[in-house]
Design a protein around this motif. Structure first.
Motif, short mmCIF file in Angstrom:
data_model
loop_
_atom_site.label_atom_id
_atom_site.label_comp_id
_atom_site.label_asym_id
_atom_site.label_seq_id
_atom_site.Cartn_x
_atom_site.Cartn_y
_atom_site.Cartn_z
N PRO A 63 -15.93 76.35 39.24
CA PRO A 63 -16.37 75.64 38.03
C PRO A 63 -17.71 76.17 37.50
O PRO A 63 -18.47 76.77 38.25
CB PRO A 63 -16.51 74.18 38.48
CG PRO A 63 -16.42 74.18 39.95
CD PRO A 63 -15.94 75.50 40.43
N LEU A 65 -21.27 74.92 36.17
CA LEU A 65 -22.11 73.73 36.20
C LEU A 65 -22.94 73.69 34.92
O LEU A 65 -23.83 74.52 34.73
CB LEU A 65 -23.03 73.75 37.43
CG LEU A 65 -23.92 72.52 37.62
CD1 LEU A 65 -23.09 71.27 37.89
CD2 LEU A 65 -24.93 72.75 38.75
N ARG A 94 -13.32 75.64 34.29
CA ARG A 94 -13.48 74.24 34.67
C ARG A 94 -14.96 73.91 34.53
O ARG A 94 -15.81 74.71 34.94
CB ARG A 94 -13.07 74.04 36.13
CG ARG A 94 -11.60 73.63 36.29
CD ARG A 94 -11.30 73.30 37.74
NE ARG A 94 -11.53 74.43 38.61
CZ ARG A 94 -12.11 74.36 39.81
NH1 ARG A 94 -12.53 73.19 40.27
NH2 ARG A 94 -12.27 75.43 40.57
N GLU A 96 -18.14 71.31 35.25
CA GLU A 96 -18.76 70.14 35.87
C GLU A 96 -20.06 69.90 35.12
O GLU A 96 -20.90 70.79 35.05
CB GLU A 96 -19.04 70.39 37.35
CG GLU A 96 -17.83 70.14 38.21
CD GLU A 96 -18.11 70.34 39.69
OE1 GLU A 96 -19.29 70.26 40.10
OE2 GLU A 96 -17.14 70.59 40.41
N THR A 97 -20.21 68.70 34.59
CA THR A 97 -21.41 68.41 33.80
C THR A 97 -22.38 67.59 34.64
O THR A 97 -22.02 66.55 35.18
CB THR A 97 -21.04 67.65 32.51
OG1 THR A 97 -20.12 68.46 31.76
CG2 THR A 97 -22.28 67.40 31.65
#
Ligand SMILES: [Zn+2]
Length: 469
Positions: A63, A65, A94, A96-97
């Motif tokens: 992912p 970030l 993908r 991710e926050t």
């Protein structure tokens, strides 16, 4: 008439690196290489985010970030944070926050707790995207740096600047709060920087004007660095950062109105100026080329704001106002300093009265005495060096007319130039125009005491010693 430009375009990273490799370097203090792969400046630069990540080696297996704060941000009509997430997802990443939480005013501070929060969120193989202005940039930058230190290698970290507000974006140093005091510490460059002009022009106007103020620091700070070097108070001085920022006064003067109007052209000029200023300090691994009298004045304003019962004004806005004051002090010094009138015996005060003076000055701000102790810790080293290098000051006086007066006059800009740049952009010129406004009493305190807060020598030190008796 052609518009003045910088001799180097920071968006042409190979040309920047080549130019640097050709500059003379002091073997004892070699210039640091610029370890940035990509700098994109343009109206649609953000749309390249996924391509930049791919070029940097970010794979789809891991992912991305995305680090943001709670400040609402737009790119023209779009919600900027949603747009960035959508761009990444559409490209197959993908996401991710990580949303950093602020204090009770919603303000995120660049401190080690926030750095740790980001560090904990990084998993192996992840790429980092910082979507924010100076504070968020410094936090993510330093988390990437610490991750590299712990794990080896170099994590992909892309800086998407959301405002033209400070010089932090292209700097390999971070400014972080340590026990409430701002400290500049070694950190790392971003892998890539994205300066999207639609994003920059959508940020609050005050942030762009603050960025302009932060750039203006160069116009006085270089005089301070030269003074420190010639008086023996710093062991390294280089004019490569100066050459990198050559034409800054003409470029900003020509673009000031466009910067104030928030046109893409104006934002592009300011983005280039801020990025070059970040690189200028990083190649010498010290903030001296763009941080002197005006920055210590701004730092003191930050230190005393709480005592005066208000929040902080934007860093760059304070720096712009303080640059104007410092330029006036330089002009006065250049016009009136008479080396034949110097009484050397009164220029070297003893420790005790000065320590007492600093204690007394900061006691109303911090009755615990901790602030004064922290100041004295740095200042006492400067004082010792000043005493030890007394022959250098004698030589400085002897060579004033032939060497140092013309040199300083060339390095420092006139207050008229600084005033014209700030005025044409509509930037604050006086402390009462800052937001929140700063009283003459507070401002005067900061101007008089700025030189006491750190070890680096500035004009304020020399003026103080000249009138120490
Ligand atoms: Zn600054």
């Amino acid at each position: 008439m052609t518009r003045p430009t910088f001799s180097i375009d920071p968006a042409d990273v190979p040309a920047l690196q080549h130019w640097l490799s050709e500059q003379d370097s002091d073997p004892a203090h070699p210039l640091r290489p610029v370890e940035i792969d990509d700098i994109l400046i343009g109206p649609d630069a953000l749309l390249e985010l996924s391509a930049v990540l791919r070029r940097a080696g970010a794979t789809y297996q891991h992912p991305v970030l995305l680090v943001i704060d709670e400040t609402p941000m737009r790119r023209e009509r779009d919600d900027l944070k949603e747009l960035a997430q959508a761009l990444l997802r559409h490209a197959g990443y993908r996401v991710e926050t990580l949303r950093l939480r602020g204090d009770r005013y919603g303000l995120v501070h660049a401190d080690f707790d926030q750095v740790e929060r980001v560090l904990q969120a990084i998993a192996p193989g992840m790429a980092l995207v910082a979507l924010g202005s100076g504070t968020l940039t410094d936090i993510v930058k330093h988390a990437a740096y610490l991750y590299d230190q712990e794990h080896g290698g170099r994590v992909v970290y892309v800086c998407c600047q959301t405002a033209n507000s400070v010089t932090a974006f292209a700097a390999s140093m971070a400014v972080l709060l340590k026990d409430g005091v701002k400290r500049t510490i070694p950190s790392r460059y971003p892998t890539a920087i994205i300066s999207d002009l639609r994003v920059l022009a959508s940020a609050p106007a005050a942030m762009t004007l603050a960025g302009l103020g932060d750039c203006c620091a160069r116009f006085v700070a270089y005089g301070d660095w030269y003074l420190a070097s010639t008086l023996g108070l710093v062991d390294f001085y280089s004019e490569v950062p100066l050459a990198l920022l050559a034409n800054l006064d003409a470029v900003l003067l020509a673009a000031a109105a466009a910067i104030g109007q928030r046109s893409h052209e104006g934002e592009a000029v300011l983005a280039r100026a801020l990025l070059l200023a970040g690189v200028a300090q990083s190649i010498v691994n010290m903030s001296a080329p763009i941080s002197g009298t005006e920055h210590v004045t701004s730092h003191v304003l930050d230190m005393i704001a709480n005592h005066y019962g208000h929040g902080l004004a934007l860093h760059g806005a304070q720096v712009g106002v303080a640059t104007l004051t410092a330029a006036q002090l330089y002009q006065q010094f250049l016009d009136t300093f008479d080396p034949r009138a110097v009484n050397f015996d009164t220029c070297y005060p003893a420790d005790e009265p000065l320590q007492a003076h600093i204690q007394q000055a900061f006691a109303p701000i911090d009755p615990s005495g901790a602030m004064a102790r922290e100041c004295w810790h740095d200042y006492s080293q400067k004082l010792a060096l000043w005493r030890r290098n007394r022959p250098r000051f004698a030589q400085f006086c002897a060579d004033w007319q032939t060497v140092h007066h013309p040199k300083l006059a060339a390095l420092v800009c006139s207050p008229q130039t600084v005033h014209a740049i700030l005025t044409q952009a509509g930037a604050p010129l006086a402390p009462r125009q800052l937001e929140p406004p700063i009283s003459p009493e507070e401002y005067d305190f900061a101007v008089r005491n700025g030189h006491f807060i750190r070890a680096r020598f500035v004009l304020g030190d020399l003026l103080y010693f000249l009138h120490a008796s």
